[in-house]
Design a protein around this motif. Structure first.
Motif, PDB file in Angstrom:
ATOM      1  N   MET A 257       0.696  -1.181  -0.274  1.00  0.00           N
ATOM      2  CA  MET A 257      -0.110  -0.081  -0.094  1.00  0.00           C
ATOM      3  C   MET A 257       0.996   1.547  -0.072  1.00  0.00           C
ATOM      4  O   MET A 257       0.970   1.810   0.906  1.00  0.00           O
ATOM      5  CB  MET A 257      -0.987  -0.309   1.188  1.00  0.00           C
ATOM      6  CG  MET A 257      -1.721   1.056   1.322  1.00  0.00           C
ATOM      7  SD  MET A 257      -2.717   1.242   0.185  1.00  0.00           S
ATOM      8  CE  MET A 257      -3.840   0.261   0.387  1.00  0.00           C
ATOM      9  N   THR A 258       0.974   1.260  -1.114  1.00  0.00           N
ATOM     10  CA  THR A 258       1.710   2.858  -1.222  1.00  0.00           C
ATOM     11  C   THR A 258       0.977   4.238  -2.276  1.00  0.00           C
ATOM     12  O   THR A 258       0.527   3.823  -2.990  1.00  0.00           O
ATOM     13  CB  THR A 258       3.169   2.202  -2.703  1.00  0.00           C
ATOM     14  OG1 THR A 258       3.842   1.484  -1.874  1.00  0.00           O
ATOM     15  CG2 THR A 258       4.201   3.917  -2.773  1.00  0.00           C
ATOM     16  N   THR A 259       1.368   5.077  -1.117  1.00  0.00           N
ATOM     17  CA  THR A 259       0.127   6.375  -1.351  1.00  0.00           C
ATOM     18  C   THR A 259       0.586   7.605  -1.560  1.00  0.00           C
ATOM     19  O   THR A 259       1.385   7.709  -0.644  1.00  0.00           O
ATOM     20  CB  THR A 259      -0.992   6.314  -1.128  1.00  0.00           C
ATOM     21  OG1 THR A 259      -1.412   6.648   0.420  1.00  0.00           O
ATOM     22  CG2 THR A 259      -2.317   4.955  -0.681  1.00  0.00           C
ATOM     23  N   VAL A 260       0.448   8.391  -2.390  1.00  0.00           N
ATOM     24  CA  VAL A 260       0.737  10.061  -2.508  1.00  0.00           C
ATOM     25  C   VAL A 260       0.346  10.538  -1.111  1.00  0.00           C
ATOM     26  O   VAL A 260      -0.963  10.590  -0.746  1.00  0.00           O
ATOM     27  CB  VAL A 260       0.378  10.269  -3.674  1.00  0.00           C
ATOM     28  CG1 VAL A 260       1.099  12.217  -3.161  1.00  0.00           C
ATOM     29  CG2 VAL A 260       1.368   9.923  -4.497  1.00  0.00           C
ATOM     30  N   GLN A 261       0.619  11.118   0.256  1.00  0.00           N
ATOM     31  CA  GLN A 261       0.542  11.450   1.168  1.00  0.00           C
ATOM     32  C   GLN A 261       1.131  13.105   1.170  1.00  0.00           C
ATOM     33  O   GLN A 261       1.419  13.489   1.612  1.00  0.00           O
ATOM     34  CB  GLN A 261       0.448  10.879   2.578  1.00  0.00           C
ATOM     35  CG  GLN A 261      -0.490   9.397   2.121  1.00  0.00           C
ATOM     36  CD  GLN A 261      -2.223   9.462   2.089  1.00  0.00           C
ATOM     37  OE1 GLN A 261      -2.896  10.924   2.273  1.00  0.00           O
ATOM     38  NE2 GLN A 261      -2.112   8.743   1.286  1.00  0.00           N
ATOM     39  N   ASP A 262       0.291  13.811   1.914  1.00  0.00           N
ATOM     40  CA  ASP A 262       0.025  15.412   2.627  1.00  0.00           C
ATOM     41  C   ASP A 262       0.009  15.349   3.974  1.00  0.00           C
ATOM     42  O   ASP A 262      -0.760  14.177   4.394  1.00  0.00           O
ATOM     43  CB  ASP A 262       0.692  16.034   1.598  1.00  0.00           C
ATOM     44  CG  ASP A 262      -0.481  16.522   1.508  1.00  0.00           C
ATOM     45  OD1 ASP A 262      -1.959  16.141   2.055  1.00  0.00           O
ATOM     46  OD2 ASP A 262      -0.672  17.440   0.201  1.00  0.00           O
TER      47      ASP A 262
ATOM     48  N   LYS B  57      -3.958   3.665  -4.617  1.00  0.00           N
ATOM     49  CA  LYS B  57      -2.186   3.692  -4.074  1.00  0.00           C
ATOM     50  C   LYS B  57      -1.535   2.991  -5.714  1.00  0.00           C
ATOM     51  O   LYS B  57      -1.679   2.997  -7.170  1.00  0.00           O
ATOM     52  CB  LYS B  57      -1.901   2.188  -3.816  1.00  0.00           C
ATOM     53  CG  LYS B  57      -2.875   0.873  -4.011  1.00  0.00           C
ATOM     54  CD  LYS B  57      -3.073  -0.640  -3.565  1.00  0.00           C
ATOM     55  CE  LYS B  57      -3.241  -1.753  -4.009  1.00  0.00           C
ATOM     56  NZ  LYS B  57      -3.226  -2.896  -3.262  1.00  0.00           N
ATOM     57  N   LEU B  58      -0.478   3.408  -5.577  1.00  0.00           N
ATOM     58  CA  LEU B  58       0.570   2.577  -6.292  1.00  0.00           C
ATOM     59  C   LEU B  58       0.971   1.670  -7.334  1.00  0.00           C
ATOM     60  O   LEU B  58       0.923   0.978  -6.142  1.00  0.00           O
ATOM     61  CB  LEU B  58       2.004   3.923  -6.512  1.00  0.00           C
ATOM     62  CG  LEU B  58       1.657   5.336  -5.562  1.00  0.00           C
ATOM     63  CD1 LEU B  58       3.333   5.448  -5.781  1.00  0.00           C
ATOM     64  CD2 LEU B  58       1.895   5.951  -7.263  1.00  0.00           C
ATOM     65  N   GLU B  59       0.979   1.623  -8.527  1.00  0.00           N
ATOM     66  CA  GLU B  59       0.767   0.186  -9.114  1.00  0.00           C
ATOM     67  C   GLU B  59       2.232  -0.064 -10.271  1.00  0.00           C
ATOM     68  O   GLU B  59       2.695   0.966 -10.568  1.00  0.00           O
ATOM     69  CB  GLU B  59      -0.070  -0.396  -9.653  1.00  0.00           C
ATOM     70  CG  GLU B  59      -1.040   0.122  -8.909  1.00  0.00           C
ATOM     71  CD  GLU B  59      -2.722  -0.706  -9.267  1.00  0.00           C
ATOM     72  OE1 GLU B  59      -2.598  -0.150 -10.943  1.00  0.00           O
ATOM     73  OE2 GLU B  59      -3.528  -0.947  -9.435  1.00  0.00           O
TER      74      GLU B  59
ATOM     75  N   VAL C   1       4.702  13.003   0.191  1.00  0.00           N
ATOM     76  CA  VAL C   1       5.591  12.046  -0.052  1.00  0.00           C
ATOM     77  C   VAL C   1       4.805  10.654  -0.433  1.00  0.00           C
ATOM     78  O   VAL C   1       3.598  10.881  -0.498  1.00  0.00           O
ATOM     79  CB  VAL C   1       5.771  12.194   1.276  1.00  0.00           C
ATOM     80  CG1 VAL C   1       7.107  13.730   2.839  1.00  0.00           C
ATOM     81  CG2 VAL C   1       5.098  11.367   2.713  1.00  0.00           C
ATOM     82  N   LEU C   2       5.472  10.291  -0.229  1.00  0.00           N
ATOM     83  CA  LEU C   2       4.674   8.587  -0.414  1.00  0.00           C
ATOM     84  C   LEU C   2       4.720   7.940   0.705  1.00  0.00           C
ATOM     85  O   LEU C   2       5.903   7.727   1.579  1.00  0.00           O
ATOM     86  CB  LEU C   2       5.888   7.567  -1.424  1.00  0.00           C
ATOM     87  CG  LEU C   2       5.987   8.362  -2.915  1.00  0.00           C
ATOM     88  CD1 LEU C   2       7.162   6.845  -3.980  1.00  0.00           C
ATOM     89  CD2 LEU C   2       4.650   8.800  -3.426  1.00  0.00           C
TER      90      LEU C   2
END
Length: 335
Positions: free
Chosen positions: A11-16, A144-146, A53-54
């Motif tokens: 589970m990799t996502t862009v977050q702030d 999420k990133l793929e 960030v990731l």
């Protein structure tokens, strides 16, 4: 000029820091789970405090850099490597074009953060670049990133002042127990005296029902006076609901905006990182504090971060200076 996702991880996502001002319209705040690790990642690169960030969870991604940049990795230890060689955390790392950054499973903690000096080229949606997975909003296509995804950089920033290129000696997230300080309420009056004693005096276990929305705990039954059902009202980050089954559920970044179960307490914001870095079967205890104490803890944390920022932005001319950095950080991360 950016990063290519070779593997997306679990589970990799862009977050702030999140999307504020829209809960009344049904949009959760979202944003990073561990605000402290997020802020330190950006601090290490002299980035704006709220730069995206990731965020990675349990099993990390593999990234290929299509241009040079500088990164910082914080949070749990996902055993990062650069081109197959171990990569240090809590320091600025220069990445060349073609470099491959790979993460394994979390050795300590459960969430990690990758900040970029060149800034991720993610559009601002409703004031934030964060990913709201439930709404499919923001971040990279709302998901999420793929593998085969590509994120560009917004600027060319490939150097930092020499004094930012130091490594910070951080405590690891390897504890299997945590005591969370909580402010009682707003519906603690719905629970019996015995129920309150059970909540504050018992040990609870993190279950596998633990994601960005919330953390369900297993443990002794928390008895209400009659019922814990309420007319739905707003939910804060760290609010602890107790449904009819009597087991606490702690609501987190992707929580629903309202809920119909009584909230016995709310976790102090400074202790939320302790929770979100836990793993299944870790143990949790609760300790009641006042609103004033929670506010004082928050102010102290902000002072610590400001002090850390000043130290990082000074030349490390003596060994003593570097030791002071480590001492400040150990204090910041004490449980």
């Amino acid at each position: 000029m950016g990063i290519r996702i070779l593997k997306g991880g679990m589970m990799t996502t862009v977050q702030d820091l999140g999307r504020y001002g829209y809960q009344s319209q049904g949009f959760s705040v979202a944003g990073v789970m561990d605000v402290r690790s997020f802020k330190i990642a950006n601090l290490l690169l002299d980035n704006p405090e709220n730069e995206a960030v990731l965020e990675i969870t349990l099993i990390g991604p593999t990234l290929e850099f299509t241009s040079a940049t500088i990164i910082a990795i914080t949070g749990g230890d996902f055993q990062p490597t650069i081109n197959g060689e171990p990569a240090p955390m809590y320091t600025a790392l220069y990445m060349n074009k073609g470099d491959v950054l790979k993460f394994g499973s979390a050795r300590t903690g459960s969430r990690g953060y990758i900040a970029f000096s060149s800034y991720l080229d993610i559009p601002v949606v409703m004031g934030s670049r964060c990913t709201n997975l439930k709404s499919g909003l923001g971040g990279f296509k709302g998901r999420k990133l793929e593998a085969d995804d590509y994120i560009g950089f917004r600027i060319k920033r490939r150097y930092l002042p020499f004094f930012l290129s130091r490594k910070l000696d951080m405590d690891e997230f390897d504890q299997t127990e945590a005591t969370l300080r909580v402010v009682m309420g707003p519906q603690d009056g719905m629970f019996s005296k015995q129920g309150i004693q059970t909540f504050l005096g018992s040990e609870y276990t993190v279950t596998n029902e633990f994601d960005r929305m919330g953390c369900r705990l297993e443990g002794p039954f928390i008895a209400p006076k009659e019922t814990s059902d309420i007319i739905s009202d707003g939910i804060a980050f760290g609010a602890i609901q107790v449904p009819s089954h009597g087991k606490p559920i702690i609501l987190l970044a992707d929580r629903q905006t309202t809920g119909g179960y009584g909230k016995i307490a709310t976790v102090a914001s400074v202790d939320i990182p302790k929770l979100v870095q836990r793993k299944t079967d870790d143990k949790i205890h609760f300790k009641a504090i006042t609103v004033q104490e929670a506010q004082a803890l928050y102010v102290e944390e902000m002072k610590e971060l400001d002090g850390l920022r000043k130290i990082i932005h000074q030349p490390c001319k003596e060994v003593l200076d570097c030791r002071l950095v480590a001492k400040r950080l150990r204090k910041l991360f004490e449980e």
